[in-house]
Design a protein around this motif. Structure first.
Motif: not given
Length: 124
Positions: A28-39, A43-48, A95-100
């Motif tokens: 349910a995409f409209t209910e999720y927060g979304m994020g972009w990260f990069r690696q 190096k470790e994956r970091e927030f964008v 990378y994109c990611a989804a947070d419920w």
């Protein structure tokens, strides 16, 4: 089955622009927060950047603020990352990611689903 598919990466010269897309399905995409990260290599994956489910709240890492902009189109189940004034240090797999929970988050541990990533290479 949840799928997040990134696209739009590539090779660009320093100072150039790219627009990444992340198409979501199976949630349910409209209910999720979304994020972009990069690696970057070694190096470790970091927030964008991150955006709330409404799109009204966004937050960008200090390293990209003023150059990158996150947005979303809930009618198309897609989140975007507009990247301008690219620098060689922006080279990474993105990378994109989804947070419920639907809210913005800078912590990769709060995200439930991840895409496979798209390579961005910025040449000097």
């Amino acid at each position: 089955q949840v799928q997040l598919v990134e696209s739009g990466g590539g090779l660009v010269q320093a100072g150039g622009s790219l627009r990444l897309s992340c198409a979501a399905s199976g949630l349910a995409f409209t209910e999720y927060g979304m994020g972009w990260f990069r690696q970057a290599p070694g190096k470790e994956r970091e927030f964008v950047a991150t955006i709330s489910w409404t799109g009204y709240t966004t937050f960008h890492a200090a390293s990209v603020k003023g150059r990158f902009t996150v947005s979303r189109d809930n009618s198309k189940n897609t989140v975007f990352l507009q990247m301008n004034s690219l620098k060689p240090e922006d080279t990474a797999v993105y990378y994109c990611a989804a947070d419920w929970r639907g809210v913005v988050s800078t912590h990769k541990g709060t995200y439930d689903y991840w895409g496979q990533g798209t390579q961005v290479t910025v040449s000097s």
